[in-house]
Design a protein around this motif. Structure first.
Motif, PDB file in Angstrom:
ATOM      1  N   LYS A   1       0.807  -1.231   0.000  1.00 37.70           N
ATOM      2  CA  LYS A   1       0.000   0.000   0.000  1.00 37.70           C
ATOM      3  C   LYS A   1       0.839   1.281   0.000  1.00 37.70           C
ATOM      4  O   LYS A   1       0.412   2.323  -0.491  1.00 37.70           O
ATOM      5  N   ALA A   2       2.056   1.181   0.503  1.00 38.24           N
ATOM      6  CA  ALA A   2       2.880   2.411   0.571  1.00 38.24           C
ATOM      7  C   ALA A   2       3.428   2.792  -0.806  1.00 38.24           C
ATOM      8  O   ALA A   2       3.929   3.901  -1.001  1.00 38.24           O
ATOM      9  N   GLN A   3       3.302   1.878  -1.776  1.00 38.83           N
ATOM     10  CA  GLN A   3       3.904   2.149  -3.084  1.00 38.83           C
ATOM     11  C   GLN A   3       2.891   2.814  -4.020  1.00 38.83           C
ATOM     12  O   GLN A   3       1.692   2.537  -3.949  1.00 38.83           O
ATOM     13  N   CYS A   4       3.383   3.685  -4.888  1.00 35.44           N
ATOM     14  CA  CYS A   4       2.503   4.462  -5.776  1.00 35.44           C
ATOM     15  C   CYS A   4       2.070   3.640  -6.994  1.00 35.44           C
ATOM     16  O   CYS A   4       2.840   2.836  -7.501  1.00 35.44           O
ATOM     17  N   PRO A   5       0.867   3.924  -7.506  1.00 37.35           N
ATOM     18  CA  PRO A   5       0.454   3.309  -8.775  1.00 37.35           C
ATOM     19  C   PRO A   5       1.415   3.731  -9.902  1.00 37.35           C
ATOM     20  O   PRO A   5       2.092   4.767  -9.798  1.00 37.35           O
ATOM     21  N   LEU A   6       1.479   2.909 -10.929  1.00 37.82           N
ATOM     22  CA  LEU A   6       2.367   3.221 -12.057  1.00 37.82           C
ATOM     23  C   LEU A   6       1.725   2.805 -13.363  1.00 37.82           C
ATOM     24  O   LEU A   6       0.824   1.954 -13.396  1.00 37.82           O
ATOM     25  N   LEU A   7       2.181   3.420 -14.451  1.00 39.63           N
ATOM     26  CA  LEU A   7       1.666   3.087 -15.779  1.00 39.63           C
ATOM     27  C   LEU A   7       2.415   1.871 -16.318  1.00 39.63           C
ATOM     28  O   LEU A   7       3.637   1.792 -16.184  1.00 39.63           O
ATOM     29  N   ALA A   8       1.677   0.943 -16.903  1.00 36.68           N
ATOM     30  CA  ALA A   8       2.317  -0.273 -17.425  1.00 36.68           C
ATOM     31  C   ALA A   8       1.722  -0.649 -18.777  1.00 36.68           C
ATOM     32  O   ALA A   8       0.560  -0.357 -19.067  1.00 36.68           O
ATOM     33  N   LEU A   9       2.551  -1.328 -19.545  1.00 36.10           N
ATOM     34  CA  LEU A   9       2.121  -1.895 -20.818  1.00 36.10           C
ATOM     35  C   LEU A   9       1.484  -3.248 -20.519  1.00 36.10           C
ATOM     36  O   LEU A   9       1.947  -3.962 -19.613  1.00 36.10           O
ATOM     37  N   VAL A  10       0.411  -3.592 -21.214  1.00 34.03           N
ATOM     38  CA  VAL A  10      -0.220  -4.894 -21.010  1.00 34.03           C
ATOM     39  C   VAL A  10      -0.626  -5.468 -22.357  1.00 34.03           C
ATOM     40  O   VAL A  10      -0.912  -4.715 -23.295  1.00 34.03           O
ATOM     41  N   TYR A  11      -0.605  -6.765 -22.473  1.00 36.90           N
ATOM     42  CA  TYR A  11      -0.980  -7.445 -23.713  1.00 36.90           C
ATOM     43  C   TYR A  11      -2.368  -8.050 -23.545  1.00 36.90           C
ATOM     44  O   TYR A  11      -2.584  -8.862 -22.647  1.00 36.90           O
ATOM     45  N   ILE A  12      -3.292  -7.620 -24.405  1.00 36.36           N
ATOM     46  CA  ILE A  12      -4.691  -8.036 -24.306  1.00 36.36           C
ATOM     47  C   ILE A  12      -5.141  -8.602 -25.653  1.00 36.36           C
ATOM     48  O   ILE A  12      -4.793  -8.062 -26.709  1.00 36.36           O
ATOM     49  N   ALA A  13      -5.913  -9.706 -25.643  1.00 37.91           N
ATOM     50  CA  ALA A  13      -6.498 -10.248 -26.871  1.00 37.91           C
ATOM     51  C   ALA A  13      -7.941  -9.762 -26.944  1.00 37.91           C
ATOM     52  O   ALA A  13      -8.703  -9.918 -25.980  1.00 37.91           O
ATOM     53  N   THR A  14      -8.316  -9.188 -28.069  1.00 39.11           N
ATOM     54  CA  THR A  14      -9.658  -8.600 -28.214  1.00 39.11           C
ATOM     55  C   THR A  14     -10.531  -9.489 -29.111  1.00 39.11           C
ATOM     56  O   THR A  14     -10.017 -10.275 -29.908  1.00 39.11           O
ATOM     57  N   PRO A  15     -11.854  -9.350 -29.005  1.00 37.84           N
ATOM     58  CA  PRO A  15     -12.782 -10.242 -29.751  1.00 37.84           C
ATOM     59  C   PRO A  15     -12.603 -10.218 -31.258  1.00 37.84           C
ATOM     60  O   PRO A  15     -13.003 -11.159 -31.946  1.00 37.84           O
ATOM     61  N   ASP A  16     -11.995  -9.181 -31.803  1.00 35.04           N
ATOM     62  CA  ASP A  16     -11.828  -9.127 -33.278  1.00 35.04           C
ATOM     63  C   ASP A  16     -10.638  -9.982 -33.736  1.00 35.04           C
ATOM     64  O   ASP A  16     -10.378 -10.115 -34.926  1.00 35.04           O
ATOM     65  N   ASN A  17      -9.948 -10.613 -32.764  1.00 31.66           N
ATOM     66  CA  ASN A  17      -8.790 -11.435 -33.124  1.00 31.66           C
ATOM     67  C   ASN A  17      -9.261 -12.778 -33.673  1.00 31.66           C
ATOM     68  O   ASN A  17     -10.164 -13.392 -33.110  1.00 31.66           O
ATOM     69  N   PRO A  18      -8.687 -13.251 -34.766  1.00 34.68           N
ATOM     70  CA  PRO A  18      -9.165 -14.497 -35.402  1.00 34.68           C
ATOM     71  C   PRO A  18      -9.148 -15.721 -34.488  1.00 34.68           C
ATOM     72  O   PRO A  18      -9.972 -16.613 -34.636  1.00 34.68           O
ATOM     73  N   ILE A  19      -8.209 -15.756 -33.507  1.00 35.99           N
ATOM     74  CA  ILE A  19      -8.189 -16.959 -32.640  1.00 35.99           C
ATOM     75  C   ILE A  19      -8.839 -16.679 -31.280  1.00 35.99           C
ATOM     76  O   ILE A  19      -8.689 -17.441 -30.342  1.00 35.99           O
ATOM     77  N   TYR A  20      -9.591 -15.582 -31.182  1.00 32.22           N
ATOM     78  CA  TYR A  20     -10.351 -15.300 -29.955  1.00 32.22           C
ATOM     79  C   TYR A  20     -11.509 -16.296 -29.874  1.00 32.22           C
ATOM     80  O   TYR A  20     -12.211 -16.496 -30.857  1.00 32.22           O
ATOM     81  N   LEU A  21     -11.711 -16.930 -28.712  1.00 35.10           N
ATOM     82  CA  LEU A  21     -12.757 -17.959 -28.602  1.00 35.10           C
ATOM     83  C   LEU A  21     -13.993 -17.447 -27.877  1.00 35.10           C
ATOM     84  O   LEU A  21     -15.101 -17.951 -28.098  1.00 35.10           O
ATOM     85  N   GLY A  22     -13.815 -16.506 -26.951  1.00 30.82           N
ATOM     86  CA  GLY A  22     -14.971 -15.937 -26.259  1.00 30.82           C
ATOM     87  C   GLY A  22     -15.492 -16.813 -25.131  1.00 30.82           C
ATOM     88  O   GLY A  22     -14.894 -17.838 -24.776  1.00 30.82           O
ATOM     89  N   PRO A  23     -16.652 -16.403 -24.584  1.00 33.77           N
ATOM     90  CA  PRO A  23     -17.186 -17.072 -23.387  1.00 33.77           C
ATOM     91  C   PRO A  23     -17.572 -18.534 -23.637  1.00 33.77           C
ATOM     92  O   PRO A  23     -17.924 -18.911 -24.744  1.00 33.77           O
ATOM     93  N   ALA A  24     -17.468 -19.326 -22.587  1.00 37.34           N
ATOM     94  CA  ALA A  24     -17.959 -20.709 -22.577  1.00 37.34           C
ATOM     95  C   ALA A  24     -18.124 -21.063 -21.098  1.00 37.34           C
ATOM     96  O   ALA A  24     -17.620 -20.354 -20.224  1.00 37.34           O
ATOM     97  N   SER A  25     -18.817 -22.145 -20.827  1.00 31.36           N
ATOM     98  CA  SER A  25     -18.992 -22.539 -19.410  1.00 31.36           C
ATOM     99  C   SER A  25     -17.652 -23.021 -18.853  1.00 31.36           C
ATOM    100  O   SER A  25     -16.768 -23.445 -19.605  1.00 31.36           O
ATOM    101  N   ASP A  26     -17.522 -22.963 -17.552  1.00 28.81           N
ATOM    102  CA  ASP A  26     -16.270 -23.432 -16.922  1.00 28.81           C
ATOM    103  C   ASP A  26     -16.006 -24.889 -17.300  1.00 28.81           C
ATOM    104  O   ASP A  26     -14.863 -25.290 -17.535  1.00 28.81           O
ATOM    105  N   THR A  27     -17.074 -25.679 -17.393  1.00 24.77           N
ATOM    106  CA  THR A  27     -16.920 -27.104 -17.739  1.00 24.77           C
ATOM    107  C   THR A  27     -16.403 -27.272 -19.166  1.00 24.77           C
ATOM    108  O   THR A  27     -15.502 -28.069 -19.447  1.00 24.77           O
ATOM    109  N   GLU A  28     -16.967 -26.445 -20.076  1.00 26.93           N
ATOM    110  CA  GLU A  28     -16.514 -26.528 -21.483  1.00 26.93           C
ATOM    111  C   GLU A  28     -15.061 -26.066 -21.599  1.00 26.93           C
ATOM    112  O   GLU A  28     -14.246 -26.668 -22.296  1.00 26.93           O
TER     113      GLU A  28
END
Ligand code: GSH
Length: 208
Positions: A113-140
């Motif tokens: 908690k004593a440390q300050c927030p910082l800006l970071a780069l992050v890698y995210i896969a978005t739904p428009d990506n050809p290999i994006y699979l999207g939601p499914a049940s936990d079992t699936e």
């Protein structure tokens, strides 16, 4: 000018990991912090036809999905000076070219908690990506993970190492999506429960 070009000028770039990057960064960093980002939830909704799956049977790996009520825990790594270029080139191949992720900028909040927030780069896969699979049940999702493997190993290892990382480093965090999928897989393959992820000390020593 791009975000990481700005930070490259400052000779310090923070990269936030929330999937395989929390237990297998594989780039040189100066230090790392456990913490979280707000406004995103982690979901096994991205496909992986290289590392943990193949073209016929793509595995499932995590991405971030916007949700104002949620937060996602992981690791921020500080890369400095001459290592920035090499790290970005490595991550571009691993995450963008072979993984289908894009880069975003997020505010990382350290667990300490004593440390300050910082800006970071992050890698995210978005739904428009050809290999994006999207939601499914936990079992699936569990059934798909249980049957997939790729160039770096089985999809179960990817799941269990992330769950182990969270248990070791963020024991107070409830991640129902992650742990229910892990439970479904381990009910089928109990022998996989022994996979261990590096803890923060190991990460800090850079020996992950
Ligand atoms: N971008 C997320 C997810 C990264 C991720 O899991 N990427 C996959 C690519 S699809 C990877 O690098 N896998 C390497 C492996 O599974 O050994 C993170 O910050 O950790």
């Amino acid at each position: 000018m791009k975000f990481h070009d700005i930070l490259k000028e400052r000779n310090s770039l923070w990269i936030f990991g929330y999937g395989s990057l929390v237990w297998k960064p594989d780039f040189t960093y100066k230090r790392c912090k456990i913490g979280y980002i707000k406004g995103y939830k982690r979901r096994f909704w991205h496909g992986d036809d290289f590392y943990r799956g193949d073209k016929e049977n793509p595995g499932r790996v995590v991405t971030l999905v916007e949700d104002q009520e949620a937060c996602t825990w992981g690791v921020a790594y500080e890369v400095t000076h001459s290592k920035i270029e090499d790290s970005l080139q490595y991550l571009n191949m691993r995450e963008v070219v072979l993984g289908g992720y894009i880069t975003e900028t997020v505010q990382f909040i350290p667990k300490e908690k004593a440390q300050c927030p910082l800006l970071a780069l992050v890698y995210i896969a978005t739904p428009d990506n050809p290999i994006y699979l999207g939601p499914a049940s936990d079992t699936e999702i569990a059934a798909q993970i249980a049957k997939c493997s790729g160039n770096t190993g089985h999809n179960i290892e990817y799941l269990v190492r992330l769950a182990e990382f969270m248990r070791l480093n963020c024991p107070e965090v409830e991640d129902e999506h992650l742990f229910s999928i892990e439970a479904a897989v381990l009910n089928t393959f109990p022998e996989c429960g022994g996979i261990k992820a590096p803890d923060q000390k190991t990460l800090l020593l850079g020996t992950a």
